[in-house]
Write an enzyme that holds these catalytic residues in place. Structure first.
Site, PDB file in Angstrom:
ATOM      1  N   CYS A  73       0.870  -1.179   0.000  1.00 37.36           N
ATOM      2  CA  CYS A  73       0.000   0.000   0.000  1.00 37.36           C
ATOM      3  C   CYS A  73       0.897   1.216   0.000  1.00 37.36           C
ATOM      4  CB  CYS A  73      -0.916   0.027   1.217  1.00 37.36           C
ATOM      5  SG  CYS A  73      -2.202   1.295   1.055  1.00 37.36           S
ATOM      6  N   CYS A  82       0.296   4.152   1.558  1.00 35.61           N
ATOM      7  CA  CYS A  82       0.053   5.160   2.599  1.00 35.61           C
ATOM      8  C   CYS A  82       1.239   5.430   3.526  1.00 35.61           C
ATOM      9  CB  CYS A  82      -1.208   4.843   3.404  1.00 35.61           C
ATOM     10  SG  CYS A  82      -1.260   3.207   4.125  1.00 35.61           S
ATOM     11  N   CYS A 125      -3.592   6.166   0.533  1.00 34.85           N
ATOM     12  CA  CYS A 125      -3.227   4.854  -0.013  1.00 34.85           C
ATOM     13  C   CYS A 125      -2.992   4.892  -1.519  1.00 34.85           C
ATOM     14  CB  CYS A 125      -4.324   3.842   0.305  1.00 34.85           C
ATOM     15  SG  CYS A 125      -4.671   3.711   2.076  1.00 34.85           S
ATOM     16  N   LYS A 145     -11.940  -5.031   3.243  1.00 39.11           N
ATOM     17  CA  LYS A 145     -11.294  -4.180   4.240  1.00 39.11           C
ATOM     18  C   LYS A 145     -12.194  -2.988   4.511  1.00 39.11           C
ATOM     19  CE  LYS A 145      -7.149  -1.497   5.139  1.00 39.11           C
ATOM     20  NZ  LYS A 145      -5.792  -1.168   4.716  1.00 39.11           N
ATOM     21  N   ARG A 167      -1.745   3.232  12.737  1.00 42.76           N
ATOM     22  CA  ARG A 167      -1.297   4.408  11.972  1.00 42.76           C
ATOM     23  C   ARG A 167      -0.209   5.163  12.727  1.00 42.76           C
ATOM     24  NH1 ARG A 167      -7.218   6.016   9.452  1.00 42.76           N
ATOM     25  NH2 ARG A 167      -7.442   4.066   8.289  1.00 42.76           N
ATOM     26  N   ARG A 192     -10.336   7.477   4.837  1.00 40.82           N
ATOM     27  CA  ARG A 192     -10.190   6.410   3.844  1.00 40.82           C
ATOM     28  C   ARG A 192     -11.558   5.873   3.393  1.00 40.82           C
ATOM     29  NH1 ARG A 192      -4.901   6.583   4.505  1.00 40.82           N
ATOM     30  NH2 ARG A 192      -3.700   5.462   6.106  1.00 40.82           N
ATOM     31  N   GLU A 215     -16.848  -7.723  -3.303  1.00 38.45           N
ATOM     32  CA  GLU A 215     -15.384  -7.551  -3.294  1.00 38.45           C
ATOM     33  C   GLU A 215     -14.693  -8.919  -3.379  1.00 38.45           C
ATOM     34  OE1 GLU A 215     -13.488  -5.057  -3.564  1.00 38.45           O
ATOM     35  OE2 GLU A 215     -14.504  -3.260  -2.848  1.00 38.45           O
ATOM     36  N   LYS A 253     -10.993  -7.814   7.204  1.00 41.38           N
ATOM     37  CA  LYS A 253     -10.307  -6.947   8.156  1.00 41.38           C
ATOM     38  C   LYS A 253     -11.165  -5.748   8.491  1.00 41.38           C
ATOM     39  CE  LYS A 253      -6.396  -3.887   8.292  1.00 41.38           C
ATOM     40  NZ  LYS A 253      -5.641  -2.990   7.491  1.00 41.38           N
ATOM     41  N   SER A 311      -4.896  -3.618  15.013  1.00 39.90           N
ATOM     42  CA  SER A 311      -4.219  -2.936  16.115  1.00 39.90           C
ATOM     43  C   SER A 311      -5.162  -2.489  17.232  1.00 39.90           C
ATOM     44  CB  SER A 311      -3.435  -1.737  15.569  1.00 39.90           C
ATOM     45  OG  SER A 311      -4.296  -0.847  14.869  1.00 39.90           O
ATOM     46  N   TYR A 317      -1.437  -9.579  16.431  1.00 39.07           N
ATOM     47  CA  TYR A 317      -0.299  -9.104  17.240  1.00 39.07           C
ATOM     48  C   TYR A 317      -0.153  -9.943  18.502  1.00 39.07           C
ATOM     49  CZ  TYR A 317      -0.879  -5.185  14.072  1.00 39.07           C
ATOM     50  OH  TYR A 317      -0.998  -4.425  12.927  1.00 39.07           O
TER      51      TYR A 317
HETATM   52  C1  PBG Z   1      -2.335   0.082   5.128  1.00 45.27           C
HETATM   53  C2  PBG Z   1      -2.774  -0.804   6.250  1.00 45.27           C
HETATM   54  C3  PBG Z   1      -3.483  -0.464   7.404  1.00 45.27           C
HETATM   55  C4  PBG Z   1      -3.553  -1.626   8.188  1.00 45.27           C
HETATM   56  C5  PBG Z   1      -2.927  -2.632   7.463  1.00 45.27           C
HETATM   57  N1  PBG Z   1      -2.464  -2.109   6.264  1.00 45.27           N
HETATM   58  C6  PBG Z   1      -4.009   0.843   7.878  1.00 45.27           C
HETATM   59  C7  PBG Z   1      -5.041   1.567   7.130  1.00 45.27           C
HETATM   60  O1  PBG Z   1      -5.659   1.071   6.190  1.00 45.27           O
HETATM   61  O2  PBG Z   1      -5.223   2.723   7.501  1.00 45.27           O
HETATM   62  C8  PBG Z   1      -4.174  -1.724   9.551  1.00 45.27           C
HETATM   63  C9  PBG Z   1      -3.619  -2.782  10.442  1.00 45.27           C
HETATM   64  C10 PBG Z   1      -3.941  -2.640  11.892  1.00 45.27           C
HETATM   65  O3  PBG Z   1      -4.699  -1.758  12.326  1.00 45.27           O
HETATM   66  O4  PBG Z   1      -3.398  -3.448  12.645  1.00 45.27           O
HETATM   67  N2  PBG Z   1      -3.322   0.426   4.247  1.00 45.27           N
HETATM   68 ZN    ZN Z   2      -2.995   2.260   2.875  1.00 40.60          ZN
END
Ligand code: PBG
Ligand code: ZN
Length: 326
Positions: free
Chosen positions: A121, A123, A131, A197, A207, A219, A235, A250, A276, A315
């Site tokens: 990605c 970002c 992104c 996602k 982030r 986003r 999707e 996710k 996270s 994690y």
């Molecule tokens: C990047 C990405 C993100 C996560 C995984 N890849 C953040 C987002 O989309 O803002 C989130 C992972 C997490 O929160 O543990 N696009």
């Molecule tokens: Zn991203």
């Protein structure tokens, strides 16, 4: 004498009996531990909002992954903290980027014993934290963003990544990345798509960890609306048509119904990402003594398996195995 069985408690009587009849199980080989890779050497930075998780330079990452392999964790998902950012994320394909170096070092040391996955990605690489590329009006440009996503995936694959995992949610990126890999003789590389996602507030701590928060806006024009599940199946179908080898849902915990729906329809393995914010909530409550971390993590990981996830990105992986929580 009644032949009716009205005694479900018979199967709960001891741990051995409960283990015997358990419907869902989590095996260490299903778990994927995410890592945040720093440039430089001998660098280790705690992440304030994710207690127990550190950003690591490649040399220190190798040591942690060696220990995790001993525990039974056979897969890692890498995120990089690049030294430079620019408006288009043109640095994504830098062979000296932390992720590219980490991939090469991990494959050199652990070879086929470790599955190395990379997040794809823009970002963390764009100075605006979006992104994809932005138009002059600040809109995220879909098709214009694909070439750099392809470059990033190809760079990771050339460094030896087993799996590339696009998380950007641009339309058509699975097809573009698959074609880009195949054109470079990388048809053996697996593509795990972040197919479903959602635009989620649960990504907050990540982030901070990956320094990837957008400097303005959000986003919601590319990530999915939390109210939708039919859209998740659309999707999924598109990513399967475009060539995804593994699909992902996710976040995981607030979307167990989506994991179930995707698992019932998918013809390829289904991953879920215990993100996270889901991790940090458990850590925060456990630190206050409000919940029992071991038991909550065990219950949570089993919930993902019960919902139908084949792979679990979490994690918690290392502490769950170290503590024997499963
Ligand atoms: C990047 C990405 C993100 C996560 C995984 N890849 C953040 C987002 O989309 O803002 C989130 C992972 C997490 O929160 O543990 N696009
Ligand atoms: Zn991203």
């Amino acid at each position: 004498m009644s032949t009716l069985n009205r005694r479900p408690r018979r199967l709960r009587v001891t741990p051995a009996m409960r283990d015997l009849v358990a419907e869902a199980r989590v095996h260490p080989r299903q778990l994927i531990q995410p890592h945040f890779v720093l440039p430089g050497v001998n660098r280790r930075e705690p992440i304030a909002s994710m207690p127990g998780i550190e950003r690591l330079s490649v040399d220190l990452l190798l040591e942690v992954v060696a220990e995790d392999l001993q525990l039974g964790i056979g897969a890692v998902l890498l995120f990089g903290l690049p030294t430079a950012k620019d408006p288009r994320g043109d640095c994504v394909a830098d062979p000296d980027s932390p992720v590219t170096r980490a991939v090469a070092a991990l494959k050199a040391r652990f070879g086929a014993d470790l599955i190395v996955m990379t997040d794809v990605c823009l970002c963390a690489y764009t100075d605006h934290g979006h992104c994809g590329l932005l138009s002059d009006e600040g809109e995220i440009l879909n098709d214009e963003s694909l070439p750099n996503l392809v470059k990033m995936a190809v760079a990771h694959a050339k460094a030896g990544a087993d799996v590339v995992a696009p998380s950007d949610m641009m339309d058509g990126r699975v097809e573009a990345i698959r074609a880009g890999l195949d054109a470079e003789g990388l048809s053996h590389v697996t593509l795990m798509s972040y197919s479903v996602k959602y635009a989620s507030a649960y990504y907050g701590p990540f982030r901070d960890a990956a320094d990837s928060a957008p400097t303005s806006g959000d986003r919601q024009t590319h990530q999915m609306d939390a109210r939708n599940v039919r859209e998740a199946l659309r999707e999924l179908d598109l990513d399967l048509e475009e060539g995804a080898d593994i699909v992902m849902v996710k976040p995981a915990l607030a979307y167990l119904d989506v994991i179930r729906a995707v698992a019932e329809r998918s013809s390829v393995p289904v991953a879920c990402y215990n993100v996270s914010g889901e991790y940090s909530m458990v850590k925060a409550a456990a630190a206050r003594g409000w919940i029992d971390e071991a038991k909550v993590v065990r219950e949570t990981l089993h919930a993902f398996a019960r919902a139908g996830a084949d792979l679990i990105i979490t994690y918690h992986a290392r502490s769950a195995l170290k503590g024997g929580w499963l």
